[in-house]
Write an enzyme that holds these catalytic residues in place. Sequence first.
Site, short mmCIF file in Angstrom:
data_model
loop_
_atom_site.label_atom_id
_atom_site.label_comp_id
_atom_site.label_asym_id
_atom_site.label_seq_id
_atom_site.Cartn_x
_atom_site.Cartn_y
_atom_site.Cartn_z
N ASP A 145 0.95 -1.30 -0.20
CA ASP A 145 -0.08 0.07 -0.12
C ASP A 145 0.87 1.25 -0.13
O ASP A 145 1.83 1.23 0.55
CB ASP A 145 -0.84 -0.25 1.33
CG ASP A 145 -1.75 1.07 1.29
OD1 ASP A 145 -2.25 1.55 0.48
OD2 ASP A 145 -1.53 1.74 2.20
N LYS A 146 0.68 2.10 -0.71
CA LYS A 146 1.55 3.46 -0.93
C LYS A 146 1.56 4.32 0.33
O LYS A 146 2.89 4.17 0.84
CB LYS A 146 1.20 4.40 -2.05
CG LYS A 146 2.18 5.28 -2.43
CD LYS A 146 1.76 6.49 -3.14
CE LYS A 146 1.77 7.75 -2.58
NZ LYS A 146 1.03 8.69 -2.46
N THR A 147 0.66 4.81 0.88
CA THR A 147 0.84 5.75 1.92
C THR A 147 1.14 5.09 3.09
O THR A 147 0.29 4.18 3.59
CB THR A 147 -0.56 6.58 1.98
OG1 THR A 147 -0.88 6.88 0.55
CG2 THR A 147 -0.42 7.76 2.58
N THR B 113 -2.56 1.88 -4.78
CA THR B 113 -2.75 3.28 -3.97
C THR B 113 -4.15 3.96 -4.56
O THR B 113 -4.74 3.75 -5.81
CB THR B 113 -1.86 4.13 -4.21
OG1 THR B 113 -2.03 5.63 -3.70
CG2 THR B 113 -1.48 4.45 -5.92
N GLY B 114 -4.70 4.78 -3.83
CA GLY B 114 -5.84 5.37 -4.23
C GLY B 114 -5.59 6.70 -4.88
O GLY B 114 -6.71 7.41 -5.43
N LYS C 297 -9.56 -2.88 -3.45
CA LYS C 297 -8.06 -3.32 -3.07
C LYS C 297 -8.22 -4.87 -3.11
O LYS C 297 -7.04 -5.28 -3.74
CB LYS C 297 -8.06 -2.74 -1.61
CG LYS C 297 -7.29 -1.24 -1.83
CD LYS C 297 -6.56 -0.94 -0.52
CE LYS C 297 -6.23 0.79 -0.51
NZ LYS C 297 -5.50 1.23 0.43
N ASP D 60 -1.68 -0.92 5.89
CA ASP D 60 -1.96 -0.58 7.46
C ASP D 60 -3.44 0.17 7.77
O ASP D 60 -3.57 0.13 9.08
CB ASP D 60 -1.04 0.45 7.75
CG ASP D 60 -1.07 1.94 6.77
OD1 ASP D 60 -1.90 1.72 5.88
OD2 ASP D 60 -0.62 2.85 7.21
N ASP E 107 -7.29 -1.56 4.09
CA ASP E 107 -6.69 -2.54 3.41
C ASP E 107 -6.90 -4.03 3.90
O ASP E 107 -6.56 -5.09 3.44
CB ASP E 107 -5.03 -2.30 3.86
CG ASP E 107 -4.53 -1.06 3.41
OD1 ASP E 107 -5.01 -0.86 2.28
OD2 ASP E 107 -3.73 -0.41 4.15
#
Lengths: 942, 180
Positions: free
Chosen positions: A599-601, A749-750, A777, A796, A800
């Site tokens: 997950d990116k962020t 990512t969103g 996702k 996180d 997710d």
Amino acid sequence: MTQIWLGLFSGIAFGFVIQRIGATDAHRMARSHLMLDADIPRFMVLAVALSAVGLFGLQAVGVGRTMPLPTSIVATGLAAVIFGIGWGLTGYCPGTTWAAVGEGRMDAVFALIGGLAGAALFAHFHETLIPILYDPTNVGQITLTDLFGNYAVAAAVLAVGFGVCAWGIGKLWASNERVVAFERGPDPGGASGNSSGKKTAKAGGSSKSSKKSKKSGSKGQKASREDPSGHGDQGGDQGDDHGGGHEDGHDGDHQDHHAHMVADFRRRFWVSLVLTVPILVLAPLIQKTLGIQKMMAFPGDSYVQFAFATAVFFYGGWPFLKGLFDELKKGEPGMMTLIGVAVITAYVYSSAVVFGLPGKVFFWELATLIVIMLLGHWIEMRSVMGASGALKELVKLLPSEAHRLTESGDAEDVPVSELTEGDKVLVKPGEKIPVDGEIAEGHTSVDESMVTGESTPVEKSEGEEVIGGSVNGESTITVTVQKTGDDTYLSQVVKMVEEAQASKSKAQNLADRAAFWLTIIAISAGAITLAAWLFVGREFVFSLERMVTVMVITCPHALGLAVPLVVAVSTSLAAGQGLLIRNRTAFEQARSLEAIVFDKTGTLTEGRFGVDSVIRLGDETEDEILKLAASLESHSEHPIARGIVEKANEKEIDYPDPKDFQAISGKGAQASVDGKSVKAVSPGYLKENDISVEDDDIRKARDEGKTVVYVLVDENPIGAVALSDVVRKESRDAVSRLKKMGVQVMMLTGDAEAVAKSVADELGLDDYFAEVLPDEKADAIKEVKGRGLIVAMVGDGINDAPALAEADIGVAIGAGTDVAIETADIVLVRSDPRDVLAIVELSRATYRKMVQNLWWAAGYNIVAIPLAAGVLYPVWHYLLPPAVGAVVMSLSTVIVAVNAKLLGRVEDDLSGGGSSEDNDANSEEATASSDKEQENQAKEAA
Amino acid sequence: MEYKDKATIPYWKWIPASFALAGIIVFIFATYGPPASSSGFVSTLKGFLEWVAPEYAASKAHYKAIPGPGSWLFAFVLGMAIGGFIAGRTSSRIPVRDVPPIWRKRFGKSRVKRYAATFFGGFLILFASRLAGGCTLGLFISGSTQLAISGLYFGVVIFAAAMLTARLIFGKIAEKEEIQ
């Protein structure tokens, strides 16, 4: 006549005491049989111990009469089993029935009538039943005095034995009571928690569901979210052994369940161990080896051995018998099937031998096998953290009460389940928002980090949507309820997690696969042995004994410890490195990981804004632009402002204090700096005020998805600052090393395509999924799985969670939300993507060690099975002597234990591990050295 | 009556209670012999049968072996009922429930079901007691007190079988719900 009065008096006293201890209360007896209440068995056992001592005293003074009691192994045993079934069913025994009738319990009256019928039936067939059942196995009137030779010693042994028993029951039952108490929660007033959980879980509401995405925030910050469409039942219960809805409101329910399982194995292990001692003492092989045959053997000792073995088989072997049934039902024979087949074969055959079939008994092999297998399971369960309780964690996020506004405008506290669509609720600062809705009044910032994993609070004002479970910021708002019950965002996530968990393919772990093959070998080798011996004309009894021997030794004792010990060592190693393993099968799978989706962020990036570049539009230098912007933004708390100020501090730019600071709602801020009117604004402000800026660098930055802030002096743009989410230093290292290992690295990512692409390019990712809405996702993970890859997902946020559940290996980072952690198979204590490498490496090392151990445990079978089957018998009349078999078996158990301990050595080899300080230092060193290399290269080029 | 917390039910503590029971048992050994309660059922039956079918009662060996109502055995079981009555009347805080809560959670409120089950259970218990020649008191307690292997063996097996049965019947409920 005196006898009648004595009888009456004794009866009254007896009835009084047993009523007062609660033995006439069938409910308490049932609790006691379920090991939830230790008092009654302790009471009985201690009373017997004391009575035995008392009777000894009576006999010493020549008072007191005794009665001979013959022991028929079959009749007494069978009678005891039938008696026990009746006792377990009703909670009454003959004595307590009378007292309970006197007490006025109606069900006891029926037990009494039933009892009279049973006694009448027996009396009717007395003549027929007694001779059949008593004769062949009657071992006479044996007492402990016969065994110990002296009445006083025997009485003392019984008293001490029963005293210890009373203490032991207390200990054992008490461990159970503690578990139950823990399940209830420490709070005696837990009822309120329970009911709120229930209400939340069952809250019904409108069935309306909508699907729309929205963007909120200011200065280009994006926060997109999808309210998943569709609705369904909200499950408060994900596994058949989990607690019911009443426990929803409690902390750590799944851990309780896990603790319960661990306690169960521990209890079964200790009880079986104690019951195994007499079996060992009475085993002919052990008696012969120790030379105590004459001392210990007595008539009918095989029946005593049978009785103890029966207890071990049914009590200790229960999890395996149940497991055998479950595995066969699912069509996935594994470890339980192997153990089950071995113990059933040993037990049934040995029992037949006790009751007349010529042959030898396998009771001590059976008992020790069960004890070691229980020990292995206990160790394994204790070391792994247990299954997930994500759904309950989710439900816990919602508050149980809301302040509903009445028509007169007053606030009344009502349970959330009573809210309906259109109700208005008041949410005070710092409170959790109870339901999904729209802000009707007020302006606030909402902390949605628990829901989205995004750490930045989101500004919200009238007309904007809020999600139940997020936390209201600094001001009071009024929210119009839009969704309740099953339609809320959290309920939808619950449903998705549930679906993903249900569909997750069950990977078999190594031990189960090994056991599967051993089961096949056991059954086929047994069948071949039987057939071969019958074929060459040996009698059935001999052939059967060979078959049983083969089937029993194919399930080696060391197998029970081969894998659990490695699991225990690797789990503790992992924990030392900040990796918490919750699901062992998933951890085992990590060794063959083929793709990893981050997950990116907050995972690959730090989730905060950093300045990428300062773009000049006029004569001012970059530092001057930054100085003005930093001065102005130093009075703002916005994440973008913080990024700009940090950059200025980093470059050691001195900026003056601004005057007349003012926020321009949703578009930026303005102030007077050094007498100039300075503004830092979003592109929207320029558009509104018809200020046009044409610059290639700015266009490029915006194409890359960066956030651009314009700096205006007296309404003239003098420059712009481009910011983006800061990529973690460790991410680069992690990605390149994972790729070296042949793992495809992807990102989810969103964020917009451009943002995703720039991060993906920067890190050199193999693939990325951009603009993925929360409910999509899990679909993205499905897609990667569809490519035939074994996938890990690292994330996180609550959004997710479905993806974590869907992935073969779900990895949550420690700073994430409870729900993500609950859903994950492995939890990383540090937010360092390099720890994923450590998982893979440790998983590989663990796997190697398990394979080695399985060879040590089962390898000797290659020699032992043919010998046991009797291949050497026709030529040399050689059959594997049981004593040799026992020694080899013990030896392989020791080797397995030592080998598992040696896994500790791989710790030093794990490159991804080490303390975070070490990692940081290493990465800084690496960066510094690569900077130097670049400098050198530049010099050389020059 | 529902009791949320067992601590509110004033059962006796197990250690003093076991001293009290042991005292009674030793008293019985001194004044009569090994105590028994399932024999009391036979004694009662014998009295009834001697009244309605004296010939049948006289023809059966089992009835011949056990004394009728005018005996210590009958007086003892009658005394137990009286003892239960006195104890019940003098302590209103020990709940008397026809359908135990754990049973209700598993099988519902139906009294018929519970009574049918206790009838059947009572049948099994007494049939088995007569087969073994004693019950919890007559074989386990008084047998073990006399150090007889028979009593110890019977005691171990009845506990094991009862625990297994209870687990099969109530196990799931006990895991899921608060069974106080």
